[in-house]
Design a protein around this motif. Structure first.
Motif, PDB file in Angstrom:
ATOM      1  N   MET A  88       0.835  -1.210   0.000  1.00  0.00           N
ATOM      2  CA  MET A  88       0.000   0.000   0.000  1.00  0.00           C
ATOM      3  C   MET A  88       0.866   1.254   0.000  1.00  0.00           C
ATOM      4  SD  MET A  88      -3.260  -0.882   2.397  1.00  0.00           S
ATOM      5  CE  MET A  88      -3.933   0.743   2.108  1.00  0.00           C
ATOM      6  N   GLN A  89       1.971   1.206   0.717  1.00  0.00           N
ATOM      7  CA  GLN A  89       2.889   2.333   0.759  1.00  0.00           C
ATOM      8  C   GLN A  89       3.489   2.581  -0.633  1.00  0.00           C
ATOM      9  OE1 GLN A  89       6.409   1.712   3.155  1.00  0.00           O
ATOM     10  NE2 GLN A  89       6.524   3.880   3.665  1.00  0.00           N
ATOM     11  N   LEU A  90       3.844   1.519  -1.322  1.00  0.00           N
ATOM     12  CA  LEU A  90       4.387   1.626  -2.670  1.00  0.00           C
ATOM     13  C   LEU A  90       3.357   2.228  -3.621  1.00  0.00           C
ATOM     14  CD1 LEU A  90       6.777   1.050  -4.533  1.00  0.00           C
ATOM     15  CD2 LEU A  90       5.844  -1.226  -4.899  1.00  0.00           C
ATOM     16  N   LYS A  91       2.110   1.785  -3.532  1.00  0.00           N
ATOM     17  CA  LYS A  91       1.047   2.341  -4.371  1.00  0.00           C
ATOM     18  C   LYS A  91       0.870   3.842  -4.084  1.00  0.00           C
ATOM     19  CE  LYS A  91      -1.888  -1.702  -4.954  1.00  0.00           C
ATOM     20  NZ  LYS A  91      -3.202  -2.293  -4.624  1.00  0.00           N
ATOM     21  N   GLU A  92       0.920   4.191  -2.806  1.00  0.00           N
ATOM     22  CA  GLU A  92       0.760   5.586  -2.413  1.00  0.00           C
ATOM     23  C   GLU A  92       1.894   6.443  -2.975  1.00  0.00           C
ATOM     24  OE1 GLU A  92      -0.092   8.076   1.677  1.00  0.00           O
ATOM     25  OE2 GLU A  92       1.112   6.261   1.793  1.00  0.00           O
ATOM     26  N   GLN A  93       3.120   5.937  -2.946  1.00  0.00           N
ATOM     27  CA  GLN A  93       4.262   6.670  -3.459  1.00  0.00           C
ATOM     28  C   GLN A  93       4.187   6.809  -4.991  1.00  0.00           C
ATOM     29  OE1 GLN A  93       7.627   4.501  -1.961  1.00  0.00           O
ATOM     30  NE2 GLN A  93       7.569   5.516   0.032  1.00  0.00           N
ATOM     31  N   MET A  94       3.707   5.773  -5.655  1.00  0.00           N
ATOM     32  CA  MET A  94       3.618   5.818  -7.119  1.00  0.00           C
ATOM     33  C   MET A  94       2.526   6.778  -7.589  1.00  0.00           C
ATOM     34  SD  MET A  94       4.196   1.856  -8.068  1.00  0.00           S
ATOM     35  CE  MET A  94       4.636   2.068  -9.792  1.00  0.00           C
ATOM     36  N   ASN A  95       1.436   6.870  -6.815  1.00  0.00           N
ATOM     37  CA  ASN A  95       0.334   7.772  -7.179  1.00  0.00           C
ATOM     38  C   ASN A  95       0.621   9.218  -6.805  1.00  0.00           C
ATOM     39  OD1 ASN A  95      -1.114   5.656  -8.242  1.00  0.00           O
ATOM     40  ND2 ASN A  95      -2.231   5.276  -6.358  1.00  0.00           N
ATOM     41  N   GLY A  96       1.577   9.406  -5.922  1.00  0.00           N
ATOM     42  CA  GLY A  96       1.982  10.765  -5.544  1.00  0.00           C
ATOM     43  C   GLY A  96       1.158  11.313  -4.517  1.00  0.00           C
TER      44      GLY A  96
END
Length: 96
Positions: A88-96
């Protein structure tokens, strides 16, 4: 244990059996700063065969992970919870 993405946590335990140790440790690993952000529900059952012990964590994305504390170790529980939190953290970082 990364609790930033937890929406709610439910723990059902019988304090009089050895299998509840994992559930007690799980509850103690939730930081005090996160306890007001997570809906915590704790049920204490004793000598009730109808309710089994359970650790259930629901994430903000709707994913629900369930564990039987009498059959798993705290290391396994934390590892699986952190794996989903990191995703979830990775998704959050990729979405900005």
């Amino acid at each position: 244990m990364m609790t930033k993405y937890f929406a709610s946590a439910t723990v059902i335990l019988d304090p009089f059996i050895a299998g509840s140790k994992v559930a007690r440790i799980f509850l103690s690993r939730i930081p005090p700063s996160s306890r007001h952000l997570i809906k915590l529900k704790t049920d204490i059952v004793s000598e009730s065969p109808q309710k089994q012990q359970l650790i259930q964590v629901e994430y903000k994305d709707g994913t629900v992970l369930k564990f039987d504390p009498s059959k798993t170790t705290i290391g396994d529980v934390v590892e699986q919870l952190d794996r989903h939190s990191r995703a979830m953290q990775l998704k959050e970082q990729m979405n900005g």
